[in-house]
Design a protein around this motif. Structure first.
Motif, PDB file in Angstrom:
ATOM      1  N   ALA A  34      13.412 -14.157  25.498  1.00 14.83           N
ATOM      2  CA  ALA A  34      13.557 -14.808  24.191  1.00 14.83           C
ATOM      3  C   ALA A  34      12.985 -13.929  23.083  1.00 14.83           C
ATOM      4  O   ALA A  34      13.586 -13.793  22.010  1.00 14.83           O
ATOM      5  CB  ALA A  34      12.868 -16.175  24.213  1.00 14.83           C
ATOM      6  N   ARG A  35      11.847 -13.331  23.347  1.00 13.21           N
ATOM      7  CA  ARG A  35      11.234 -12.445  22.343  1.00 13.21           C
ATOM      8  C   ARG A  35      12.108 -11.224  22.095  1.00 13.21           C
ATOM      9  O   ARG A  35      12.273 -10.790  20.963  1.00 13.21           O
ATOM     10  CB  ARG A  35       9.847 -12.025  22.825  1.00 13.21           C
ATOM     11  N   TYR A  36      12.668 -10.687  23.150  1.00 11.69           N
ATOM     12  CA  TYR A  36      13.560  -9.537  23.005  1.00 11.69           C
ATOM     13  C   TYR A  36      14.750  -9.894  22.121  1.00 11.69           C
ATOM     14  O   TYR A  36      15.143  -9.132  21.242  1.00 11.69           O
ATOM     15  CB  TYR A  36      14.049  -9.047  24.366  1.00 11.69           C
ATOM     16  N   LEU A  37      15.339 -11.067  22.349  1.00 10.85           N
ATOM     17  CA  LEU A  37      16.492 -11.487  21.558  1.00 10.85           C
ATOM     18  C   LEU A  37      16.121 -11.777  20.102  1.00 10.85           C
ATOM     19  O   LEU A  37      16.938 -11.575  19.200  1.00 10.85           O
ATOM     20  CB  LEU A  37      17.136 -12.722  22.183  1.00 10.85           C
ATOM     21  N   ASN A  96      15.221  -7.884  42.647  1.00 11.32           N
ATOM     22  CA  ASN A  96      16.093  -8.516  41.654  1.00 11.32           C
ATOM     23  C   ASN A  96      17.514  -8.555  42.190  1.00 11.32           C
ATOM     24  O   ASN A  96      17.873  -7.780  43.077  1.00 11.32           O
ATOM     25  CB  ASN A  96      16.051  -7.783  40.308  1.00 11.32           C
ATOM     26  N   GLN A  97      18.345  -9.434  41.635  1.00  8.49           N
ATOM     27  CA  GLN A  97      19.731  -9.514  42.084  1.00  8.49           C
ATOM     28  C   GLN A  97      20.515  -8.262  41.709  1.00  8.49           C
ATOM     29  O   GLN A  97      21.354  -7.807  42.481  1.00  8.49           O
ATOM     30  CB  GLN A  97      20.404 -10.768  41.524  1.00  8.49           C
ATOM     31  N   THR A  98      20.233  -7.698  40.545  1.00  6.53           N
ATOM     32  CA  THR A  98      20.842  -6.422  40.161  1.00  6.53           C
ATOM     33  C   THR A  98      19.957  -5.332  40.735  1.00  6.53           C
ATOM     34  O   THR A  98      18.839  -5.126  40.264  1.00  6.53           O
ATOM     35  CB  THR A  98      20.955  -6.289  38.629  1.00  6.53           C
ATOM     36  N   LYS A  99      20.433  -4.668  41.769  1.00  6.57           N
ATOM     37  CA  LYS A  99      19.603  -3.723  42.515  1.00  6.57           C
ATOM     38  C   LYS A  99      19.418  -2.389  41.794  1.00  6.57           C
ATOM     39  O   LYS A  99      18.345  -1.796  41.857  1.00  6.57           O
ATOM     40  CB  LYS A  99      20.201  -3.461  43.904  1.00  6.57           C
ATOM     41  N   GLN A 100      20.446  -1.904  41.134  1.00  4.61           N
ATOM     42  CA  GLN A 100      20.396  -0.585  40.509  1.00  4.61           C
ATOM     43  C   GLN A 100      19.940  -0.723  39.060  1.00  4.61           C
ATOM     44  O   GLN A 100      20.517  -1.474  38.285  1.00  4.61           O
ATOM     45  CB  GLN A 100      21.783   0.082  40.555  1.00  4.61           C
ATOM     46  N   ARG A 101      18.915   0.017  38.695  1.00  8.73           N
ATOM     47  CA  ARG A 101      18.415  -0.018  37.325  1.00  8.73           C
ATOM     48  C   ARG A 101      19.370   0.715  36.391  1.00  8.73           C
ATOM     49  O   ARG A 101      19.865   1.784  36.719  1.00  8.73           O
ATOM     50  CB  ARG A 101      17.043   0.638  37.238  1.00  8.73           C
ATOM     51  N   ARG A 102      19.563   0.115  35.231  1.00  9.49           N
ATOM     52  CA  ARG A 102      20.270   0.782  34.133  1.00  9.49           C
ATOM     53  C   ARG A 102      19.335   0.758  32.941  1.00  9.49           C
ATOM     54  O   ARG A 102      18.927  -0.322  32.484  1.00  9.49           O
ATOM     55  CB  ARG A 102      21.572   0.044  33.796  1.00  9.49           C
ATOM     56  N   SER A 103      18.999   1.920  32.411  1.00 10.34           N
ATOM     57  CA  SER A 103      18.056   1.980  31.292  1.00 10.34           C
ATOM     58  C   SER A 103      18.595   1.254  30.064  1.00 10.34           C
ATOM     59  O   SER A 103      17.816   0.813  29.217  1.00 10.34           O
ATOM     60  CB  SER A 103      17.729   3.430  30.956  1.00 10.34           C
ATOM     61  N   THR A 104      19.910   1.106  29.961  1.00 11.35           N
ATOM     62  CA  THR A 104      20.495   0.400  28.814  1.00 11.35           C
ATOM     63  C   THR A 104      20.488  -1.121  28.997  1.00 11.35           C
ATOM     64  O   THR A 104      20.859  -1.840  28.072  1.00 11.35           O
ATOM     65  CB  THR A 104      21.952   0.869  28.582  1.00 11.35           C
ATOM     66  N   ALA A 105      20.081  -1.593  30.163  1.00 16.83           N
ATOM     67  CA  ALA A 105      20.037  -3.034  30.426  1.00 16.83           C
ATOM     68  C   ALA A 105      18.760  -3.374  31.191  1.00 16.83           C
ATOM     69  O   ALA A 105      18.808  -3.758  32.360  1.00 16.83           O
ATOM     70  CB  ALA A 105      21.273  -3.470  31.204  1.00 16.83           C
ATOM     71  N   PRO A 106      17.598  -3.250  30.530  1.00 17.92           N
ATOM     72  CA  PRO A 106      16.341  -3.545  31.229  1.00 17.92           C
ATOM     73  C   PRO A 106      16.233  -5.022  31.612  1.00 17.92           C
ATOM     74  O   PRO A 106      16.900  -5.881  31.029  1.00 17.92           O
ATOM     75  CB  PRO A 106      15.273  -3.164  30.200  1.00 17.92           C
ATOM     76  N   ILE A 107      15.388  -5.286  32.573  1.00 17.29           N
ATOM     77  CA  ILE A 107      15.247  -6.632  33.125  1.00 17.29           C
ATOM     78  C   ILE A 107      14.880  -7.651  32.057  1.00 17.29           C
ATOM     79  O   ILE A 107      15.412  -8.753  32.040  1.00 17.29           O
ATOM     80  CB  ILE A 107      14.220  -6.628  34.282  1.00 17.29           C
ATOM     81  N   PHE A 108      14.008  -7.288  31.121  1.00 19.02           N
ATOM     82  CA  PHE A 108      13.616  -8.257  30.088  1.00 19.02           C
ATOM     83  C   PHE A 108      14.785  -8.572  29.151  1.00 19.02           C
ATOM     84  O   PHE A 108      14.800  -9.621  28.527  1.00 19.02           O
ATOM     85  CB  PHE A 108      12.401  -7.783  29.287  1.00 19.02           C
ATOM     86  N   GLU A 109      15.767  -7.688  29.072  1.00 23.42           N
ATOM     87  CA  GLU A 109      16.943  -7.954  28.247  1.00 23.42           C
ATOM     88  C   GLU A 109      17.942  -8.843  28.986  1.00 23.42           C
ATOM     89  O   GLU A 109      18.517  -9.768  28.429  1.00 23.42           O
ATOM     90  CB  GLU A 109      17.629  -6.646  27.855  1.00 23.42           C
ATOM     91  N   THR A 110      18.142  -8.562  30.268  1.00 20.79           N
ATOM     92  CA  THR A 110      19.152  -9.296  31.038  1.00 20.79           C
ATOM     93  C   THR A 110      18.599 -10.567  31.677  1.00 20.79           C
ATOM     94  O   THR A 110      19.377 -11.429  32.106  1.00 20.79           O
ATOM     95  CB  THR A 110      19.720  -8.406  32.158  1.00 20.79           C
ATOM     96  N   ALA A 111      17.263 -10.672  31.772  1.00 25.80           N
ATOM     97  CA  ALA A 111      16.615 -11.790  32.485  1.00 25.80           C
ATOM     98  C   ALA A 111      17.186 -11.908  33.896  1.00 25.80           C
ATOM     99  O   ALA A 111      17.438 -13.005  34.404  1.00 25.80           O
ATOM    100  CB  ALA A 111      16.727 -13.092  31.705  1.00 25.80           C
ATOM    101  N   ASP A 112      17.394 -10.769  34.524  1.00 28.57           N
ATOM    102  CA  ASP A 112      17.989 -10.699  35.858  1.00 28.57           C
ATOM    103  C   ASP A 112      17.185 -11.535  36.848  1.00 28.57           C
ATOM    104  O   ASP A 112      15.979 -11.341  37.000  1.00 28.57           O
ATOM    105  CB  ASP A 112      18.022  -9.232  36.302  1.00 28.57           C
ATOM    106  N   PRO A 113      17.816 -12.477  37.535  1.00 20.30           N
ATOM    107  CA  PRO A 113      17.084 -13.330  38.472  1.00 20.30           C
ATOM    108  C   PRO A 113      16.646 -12.580  39.733  1.00 20.30           C
ATOM    109  O   PRO A 113      17.170 -11.519  40.059  1.00 20.30           O
ATOM    110  CB  PRO A 113      18.077 -14.437  38.824  1.00 20.30           C
ATOM    111  N   LEU A 114      15.703 -13.199  40.408  1.00 23.63           N
ATOM    112  CA  LEU A 114      15.236 -12.651  41.680  1.00 23.63           C
ATOM    113  C   LEU A 114      16.247 -12.934  42.782  1.00 23.63           C
ATOM    114  O   LEU A 114      16.977 -13.914  42.754  1.00 23.63           O
ATOM    115  CB  LEU A 114      13.887 -13.266  42.058  1.00 23.63           C
ATOM    116  N   ASP A 115      16.249 -12.063  43.765  1.00 25.03           N
ATOM    117  CA  ASP A 115      17.076 -12.195  44.969  1.00 25.03           C
ATOM    118  C   ASP A 115      16.200 -12.862  46.027  1.00 25.03           C
ATOM    119  O   ASP A 115      15.302 -12.224  46.592  1.00 25.03           O
ATOM    120  CB  ASP A 115      17.535 -10.804  45.403  1.00 25.03           C
ATOM    121  N   THR A 116      16.451 -14.135  46.284  1.00 25.20           N
ATOM    122  CA  THR A 116      15.580 -14.872  47.210  1.00 25.20           C
ATOM    123  C   THR A 116      15.654 -14.323  48.634  1.00 25.20           C
ATOM    124  O   THR A 116      14.675 -14.411  49.378  1.00 25.20           O
ATOM    125  CB  THR A 116      15.892 -16.378  47.195  1.00 25.20           C
ATOM    126  N   MET A 117      16.788 -13.744  49.005  1.00 24.11           N
ATOM    127  CA  MET A 117      16.876 -13.142  50.343  1.00 24.11           C
ATOM    128  C   MET A 117      15.957 -11.918  50.436  1.00 24.11           C
ATOM    129  O   MET A 117      15.314 -11.699  51.468  1.00 24.11           O
ATOM    130  CB  MET A 117      18.317 -12.779  50.673  1.00 24.11           C
TER     131      MET A 117
END
Length: 189
Positions: free
Chosen positions: A24-27, A155-176
């Motif tokens: 939210a702060r990022y947005l 995280n569900q998105t396994k590969q990091r992209r510097s243009t889409a950091p986790i705090f921007e995408t709010a990528d959920p955790l992978d429970t498995m």
């Protein structure tokens, strides 16, 4: 045979309660990336620790638990540690390095610390607990051959992209992946 399923609700809650306000702060703020990265620092350590406690609440997780390492020349002047030193009944059971994302240089440093700690605690199980992976595949393979460790990308998105950091995408955790880490913890006890 069914694998044990651990209740990891607290670990997920810690993640969601940290990532939601950062997102939210990022947005809301223009170019807030630097502020967000600073706030993410301990998140993956906290989530990993919550998973560890879900497996066995009697484990004692220590941070800044510096271990004096003797040099090959016989002098003890190097103190080393990783993010979590987990003790069961007073004995070091396993060690974990936590990272928001893992790149080759971070993996190099983690493996170096694992190797130094194993001079004092031979064979101690070691893991890297990370949100996303950015390691070069050849580097990851080399370190897998050189230093015994396990990497958990949670995280569900396994590969990091510097243009889409986790705090921007709010990528959920992978429970498995969290369950796999929990089973690894259990196997170390």
């Amino acid at each position: 045979m069914n694998a044990t399923a651990f209740n990891l609700d607290n670990a997920v809650r810690i993640y969601e309660e940290t990532i939601a306000p950062l997102h939210a702060r990022y947005l809301a703020e223009d170019n807030a990336g630097g502020k967000m990265r600073a706030s993410m620092g301990d998140l993956y350590e906290n989530v990993a620790q919550a998973v560890i406690y879900a497996v066995d609440p009697s484990i004692v997780c220590k941070h800044n638990d510096y271990i004096m390492i003797e040099s090959r020349g016989g002098k003890s002047y190097k103190k080393t540690q990783v993010d979590i030193h987990a003790y069961k009944d007073g004995e070091l059971a396993f060690i974990v390095e936590g990272k928001t994302y893992l790149d080759s240089s971070m993996l190099d440093r983690a493996c170096s610390e694992f190797d130094k700690i194993r001079r004092v605690y031979p064979g101690i199980p070691a893991a890297v607990f990370t949100g996303q992976d950015a390691t070069d595949p050849d580097s990851a393979a080399w370190f897998a051959d050189e230093t015994e460790h396990v990497v958990f990308v949670v995280n569900q998105t396994k590969q990091r992209r510097s243009t889409a950091p986790i705090f921007e995408t709010a990528d959920p955790l992978d429970t498995m992946a969290l369950q796999a880490f929990a089973r690894w913890v259990d196997s170390c006890l």
